[in-house]
Design an enzyme around this catalytic site. Structure first.
Site, PDB file in Angstrom:
ATOM      1  CB  CYS A 256      -0.965   0.024   1.172  1.00 38.20           C
ATOM      2  SG  CYS A 256      -1.461  -1.572   1.796  1.00 38.20           S
ATOM      3  NE  ARG A 285       1.421  -9.473   4.851  1.00 34.61           N
ATOM      4  CZ  ARG A 285       0.174  -9.376   4.414  1.00 34.61           C
ATOM      5  NH1 ARG A 285      -0.723 -10.250   4.832  1.00 34.61           N
ATOM      6  NH2 ARG A 285      -0.176  -8.426   3.578  1.00 34.61           N
ATOM      7  CD  GLN A 303      -0.679  -8.724  -0.300  1.00 30.74           C
ATOM      8  OE1 GLN A 303      -0.070  -7.667  -0.395  1.00 30.74           O
ATOM      9  NE2 GLN A 303      -1.671  -8.897   0.546  1.00 30.74           N
ATOM     10  CG  ASP A 305      -2.008  -5.300  -2.932  1.00 36.87           C
ATOM     11  OD1 ASP A 305      -3.223  -5.193  -2.708  1.00 36.87           O
ATOM     12  OD2 ASP A 305      -1.118  -4.914  -2.153  1.00 36.87           O
ATOM     13  CG  HIS A 307      -3.603  -0.105  -3.033  1.00 36.47           C
ATOM     14  ND1 HIS A 307      -2.461  -0.805  -3.304  1.00 36.47           N
ATOM     15  CD2 HIS A 307      -3.970  -0.463  -1.772  1.00 36.47           C
ATOM     16  CE1 HIS A 307      -2.139  -1.545  -2.243  1.00 36.47           C
ATOM     17  NE2 HIS A 307      -3.040  -1.358  -1.306  1.00 36.47           N
ATOM     18  CE  LYS A 387     -10.829  -8.986   6.861  1.00 42.53           C
ATOM     19  NZ  LYS A 387      -9.783  -9.970   6.781  1.00 42.53           N
ATOM     20  CG  HIS A 433      -6.168  -1.469   0.935  1.00 44.41           C
ATOM     21  ND1 HIS A 433      -4.839  -1.274   1.157  1.00 44.41           N
ATOM     22  CD2 HIS A 433      -6.802  -0.474   1.588  1.00 44.41           C
ATOM     23  CE1 HIS A 433      -4.675  -0.204   1.930  1.00 44.41           C
ATOM     24  NE2 HIS A 433      -5.843   0.297   2.201  1.00 44.41           N
TER      25      HIS A 433
HETATM   26 ZN    ZN Z   1      -3.206  -2.245   0.486  1.00 43.42          ZN
END
Ligand code: ZN
Length: 558
Positions: A256, A285, A303, A305, A307, A387, A433
């Site tokens: 992010c 992680r 990911q 991912d 945004h 979420k 996200h």
């Molecule tokens: Zn994010």
């Protein structure tokens, strides 16, 4: 089972023995591990106890009385458990002289047990803590009739056959090496080509859906993670910082802040909105080594991912688009049923109650507009916003958490990002996200088990194997393979001086979708006989005709 263990191993001390989703287990403190022969003996003893049809008698005792009973019999674990129960009274169950601490309820008598099976033995630390003593766990399951038990055992057998760690080795897809470190995945050529195919598909679909593709580094200044709130709210999942030229840097646990930085790199106008940034972003992680599991639980993963920066009045529309996109992507991999969860504000959170309400409502309204049934998961939101989680059901009807969509009012605030509105003034955008597959590693693990390693043609590492019966067929085999390769088909030849039956077996083990077998007849007629991996023969085909079929199947991702 516990009573049977008491009879056969009087020296064993009893720890905990709960029911699970599909069975039960019990942890025992005993000086040696149980053996398969022990299980057989326990099984026999259990059958005796069941035949005796002895009643289970519930007794309510004061905690003091209960402690007294278990202290006398040396059951130190029960005494420890009792010391943590707040209630003044506890219940025990007694059956044939055997007493155990239990909340209940129980069956009326042992004879009510109609079908059971002891499944496996494992070591387990007391309370799951590796600093504690290793206990011996016995797993088992029980059903109200033999037929249901048998069905469940078949299911377990199927799960074992599809284990992605086993198939990953057999099909040479990936590995985890002690030299590299636990939870870090090495993608072998066969796995890597599948990943590339998925990535190509993913990128193209994102470009088609008006996303911009980004790349970002794997480390950033610790300062950035302090600003984003990760250092305060997410530190237990992050690695220790490393120092470079006197400044602390940190491996990224999320993408992010990088996307926010790119957003901030120039002045943004409402005209550009919504801005959709997507990245196959690799994050790291911390997970305890004890919980790592093949591709499903790892320490480094990529990911899928994205945004989205938009105005408040655009949230619902964007969520609807994301839901459609998610369903399309998941369908492509054969997942058409899922459970949807809406996770609300957790205890540890940032942001005002009004913002939480606006964003939770936007998610709820989008789900309702789409007509998707969902459940509320109270308090399971992220620290910066609510979420939607989508759990897909695989071919064995098992649930897997993959897709997630999160609304965020907080990061735009923290990073002080703006856009110029139609009124000429600066406004705060909303950030969404989202990840559709979640992580490529985990999704790949799920895919391997979902397909049982039998990948559809568009994903199969080797799509076609060309096998020869004798050496004189080699030139024609090479010609065919060459043609297939120029058409973008992943083809391989097997020209060795081996029996064709052996070559077929080898390719079948590797689950190659189509085998082309070249013999005298094929050579003379310049036609192809094709064997599918399920053993069915199709053809004969002229080569162009066959290429047409292959291309059609690949392009439609059937
Ligand atoms: Zn994010």
């Amino acid at each position: 089972m516990a009573h049977a263990v008491r009879e056969l191993f009087p020296e064993a001390k009893f720890a905990i023995g709960p029911a699970t989703d599909d069975g039960f287990y019990y942890d025992f403190d005993i000086d040696r591990p149980f053996t398969p022969e022990d299980l057989e003996k326990i099984d026999k003893k259990m059958t005796e106890i069941i035949r005796s049809n002895t009643p289970f008698v519930r007794k309510v005792l004061s905690k003091k009385e209960a402690v007294e009973i278990f202290r006398k019999t040396g059951e130190i674990y029960k005494v420890e458990l009792l010391s943590e129960i707040a209630d003044e009274e506890v219940s025990v169950y007694e059956e044939g002289g055997f007493v155990d601490l239990c909340r209940g309820p129980h069956l009326p008598s042992t004879g009510a047990v109609k079908a059971f099976k002891l499944l496996s033995i494992a070591g387990a630390y007391w309370r799951g803590d590796e600093k504690n003593k290793m206990l011996q766990r016995i797993y088992g399951t029980s059903f109200s009739n033999e037929k249901d038990l048998k069905e469940h055992l078949n299911f377990l057998e199927e799960v074992k056959k599809r284990d992605h760690r086993k198939l990953g080795k057999e099909l040479d897809l990936f590995s985890i090496s002690d030299d590299i470190g636990p939870g870090l995945i090495l993608w072998h050529p066969n796995g890597a080509i599948i990943r590339k195919t998925i990535e190509d598909f993913w990128r193209q679909e994102h470009l088609n859906a008006d996303y911009k593709i980004l790349y970002s580094p794997h480390i950033a200044k610790l300062n950035l993670w302090q600003k984003s709130g990760h250092w305060d709210f997410y530190r237990e999942n992050m690695y220790s910082p490393m120092e470079i030229e006197g400044i602390d840097y940190e491996l990224k646990p999320m993408n992010c802040p990088f996307h926010i930085s790119i957003y901030k790199s120039s002045l943004r106008s409402y005209r550009e909105f919504p801005i959709r940034y997507a990245e196959l972003g690799t994050v790291y992680r911390y997970e305890r080594s004890g919980v790592l599991h093949g591709l499903l639980r790892v320490r480094g993963f990529t990911q899928d991912d994205a945004h989205i920066f938009c105005r408040e009045d655009q949230i619902e529309d964007e969520i609807l688009k994301i839901l459609d996109f998610t369903i399309f992507i998941l369908k492509t991999f054969g997942f058409d049923s899922y459970d949807v969860y809406l996770s609300t504000r957790p205890e540890k959170h940032v942001g005002t109650p009004e913002n939480w309400e606006i964003s939770t409502n936007a998610l709820r309204q989008a789900l309702e507009k789409k007509g998707l049934a969902y459940q509320i998961d109270p308090g399971e939101g992220v620290f910066y916003g609510p979420k939607i989680d989508i759990k897909i059901k695989d071919s064995l009807n098992r649930s897997w958490q993959c897709s997630t969509i999160q609304v965020d009012f907080n990061n735009p605030e923290r990073f002080d990002i703006n856009y110029r509105g139609s009124d000429g003034k600066d406004h705060r955008p909303i950030m969404i996200h989202r990840a559709l597959m979640g992580s490529l590693e985990r999704f790949f693990g799920v895919l391997i088990e979902h397909y049982a390693g039998i990948f559809p043609l568009w994903l199969a590492p080797v799509q076609i194997a060309v096998l020869t019966i004798a050496e004189r067929h080699s030139d024609y085999a090479l010609e065919i393979a060459g043609r297939l390769k120029t058409e973008g088909v992943r083809a391989e030849t097997k020209l060795e001086n081996e029996k064709v039956g052996y070559k077929i077996r080898e390719a079948t083990i590797k689950k190659v979708p189509y085998l082309i077998i070249i013999g005298d007849k094929e050579l003379a007629e310049r036609k192809l006989t094709v064997r599918k991996r399920d053993g069915e023969n199709i053809g004969p085909f002229a080569i162009d005709e066959f290429i047409g079929l292959i291309k059609e199947e690949t392009e439609n991702r059937r």
